[in-house]
Design an enzyme around this catalytic site. Structure first.
Site, short mmCIF file in Angstrom:
data_model
loop_
_atom_site.label_atom_id
_atom_site.label_comp_id
_atom_site.label_asym_id
_atom_site.label_seq_id
_atom_site.Cartn_x
_atom_site.Cartn_y
_atom_site.Cartn_z
CG ASP A 1 -0.40 -0.27 2.50
OD1 ASP A 1 0.69 -0.30 2.69
OD2 ASP A 1 -1.15 0.19 3.41
CG LEU B 1 -6.73 -9.37 13.37
CD1 LEU B 1 -7.70 -10.34 14.18
CD2 LEU B 1 -6.91 -9.94 11.78
CB SER B 2 -6.11 -3.19 11.31
OG SER B 2 -5.50 -1.82 10.92
CB SER C 1 -3.59 0.94 15.96
OG SER C 1 -2.89 0.21 14.68
CG ASP D 1 -4.26 -1.37 8.12
OD1 ASP D 1 -4.27 -2.03 7.15
OD2 ASP D 1 -3.24 -1.45 8.95
CE1 TYR E 1 3.69 -1.72 7.84
CE2 TYR E 1 4.41 0.80 7.63
CZ TYR E 1 3.49 -0.23 7.26
OH TYR E 1 2.72 0.19 6.29
C1 GLA Z 1 0.13 -2.56 8.36
C2 GLA Z 1 -0.28 -0.99 7.92
C3 GLA Z 1 -0.68 -1.11 6.53
C4 GLA Z 1 -0.02 -2.06 5.49
C5 GLA Z 1 0.07 -3.22 6.05
C6 GLA Z 1 0.94 -4.22 5.37
O1 GLA Z 1 -1.36 -3.16 8.56
O2 GLA Z 1 -0.77 -0.25 8.72
O3 GLA Z 1 -0.52 0.06 6.00
O4 GLA Z 1 1.16 -1.61 5.05
O5 GLA Z 1 0.67 -3.37 7.46
O6 GLA Z 1 0.57 -4.83 4.15
#
Ligand code: GLA
Length: 370
Positions: free
Chosen positions: A22, A111-112, A114, A158, A208
């Site tokens: 992304d 699973l996001s 945040s 996300d 990251y």
């Molecule tokens: C995290 C980041 C996203 C994306 C993923 C990996 O979830 O928040 O923006 O880069 O990692 O695909």
């Protein structure tokens, strides 16, 4: 005095395919899931904001004039505070609220959670203060909060998915243009399972940001040495990477360019109901994230291997940023219980950890519940 209480909800997300591209202008295929974060919101009677959560002990009361910067000690509170600070600096006048968060999302599991708190907080603060701001704008602003306040140089996937996802669908999102198309998810007799390694994601932020800067280096080398006009790494051709001398940087670029191609293929094969090819793409994606991008790790590899060792599963991969967290698998629905026991046992033998495995229901983006 009885104050009116309102309920808001933001989901978590899985990403079917298109990992770590992304922020390289690529295509991704995430979907909102039915579990997520609920906020119970009531008007403040004393002009103070109050933040609390069912899962954390920290509670914070503050006035609209206070300013915040990221503070490690404040733990989860940094996410809503980042949003609050952002909106304040944009000049929004926010109605003081008491916000109590309750989450069914495992934290730090890929699973996001945040992005879910960020989008939820921004959406409800703007709604309650009578501002009409589009969900797309909310996603873009929440990404800025994550980048500038939290300090994670994440992409838009996300926040965008959590703010905009439609029921029953995955979203094919072009991260360079923010154009997207919803694709209904129907795997017939197969369902998506979430496999939580329960491996805490240490060092995730620094790793990251390191990957992201490796991609920037790859792009700069290609632009310079190949005289390329590519605006992002996903626009580069696979032959472009031959000019990169550093093997690690070259591997990172290989993953990005090939993963973007896999997403395009995945969308095509899903349209034709060709599940077998989709499963093959999931496996290739995981191998590339393991060997080329090096964001997987012992636990994610062990759980993906265990899933693929069961006869009911022919496609599995890590989902999200990696370094621990969750994987997804496509599983024959009527064999799920057997699959689950098998994977938990084999994974425990390999790692000593107790995995959590459940079927994943597709949800929808942020909304008011009542
Ligand atoms: C995290 C980041 C996203 C994306 C993923 C990996 O979830 O928040 O923006 O880069 O990692 O695909």
């Amino acid at each position: 005095m009885i104050l009116k209480m309102k309920k808001y909800f933001a989901p978590g997300r899985i990403n079917l395919i298109g990992e770590h591209i992304d922020y390289n202008g690529g295509l991704v295929l995430p979907a909102a899931i039915s579990i997520g974060i609920t906020a119970y919101v009531s008007e403040s009677s004393d002009a103070m904001f109050k933040l609390s959560s069912a899962t954390h002990s920290e509670v914070l009361t503050f006035s609209a004039t206070e300013n915040f910067t990221f503070n490690k000690e404040k733990a989860w509170l940094n996410y809503p505070l980042g949003v609050f600070q952002f909106l304040k600096e944009k000049g929004f006048s926010l109605k003081p609220l008491h916000i109590h968060f309750e989450s069914s999302l495992p934290e730090s599991s890929g699973l996001s959670s945040s992005a879910s708190v960020e989008v939820l907080t921004m959406f409800l603060l703007l709604q309650e203060s009578d501002y009409e701001i589009s969900h797309q704008q909310i996603a873009v602003w929440c990404k800025e909060v994550e980048n500038d306040f939290i300090g994670v140089n994440c992409g838009i996937m996300d926040q965008f998915c959590i703010a905009n996802a439609e029921p029953k669908s995955a979203m094919m999102l072009n991260c360079a243009t923010l154009e997207y198309e919803n694709t209904e998810i129907d795997f017939g007799e197969k369902k998506i399972a979430i496999l939580n390694t329960k491996k805490p994601r240490n060092l995730i932020h620094s790793k990251y940001n390191e990957r992201r800067s490796e991609c920037e280096q790859a792009l700069a080398i290609i632009q310079q040495k190949r005289n390329s006009a590519a605006a992002n790494l996903c626009e580069c051709l696979i032959e472009d990477i031959e000019c990169i001398e550093n093997e690690i940087i070259k591997q990172r670029a290989r993953h990005v360019i090939e993963e973007n191609k896999r997403v395009k293929q995945a969308v095509e094969v899903l349209k034709n109901n060709d599940i077998a090819t989709f499963e093959a793409l999931l496996k290739q994606s995981h191998q590339s994230l393991k060997h080329n991008y090096e964001v997987s790790g012992t636990e994610l590899d062990a759980i993906v291997d265990a899933a693929l060792n069961h006869e009911s599963c022919s496609g599995a991969r890590m989902t999200g940023a990696g370094f621990g967290g969750c994987a997804i698998a496509l599983v024959q629905a009527n064999a799920f219980e057997e699959f689950k026991d098998f994977v938990i046992k084999q994974y425990a033998q390999a790692t000593g950890l107790q995995a959590e495995i459940y079927l994943c229901d597709i949800g929808e983006g942020v909304k008011i519940l009542e």
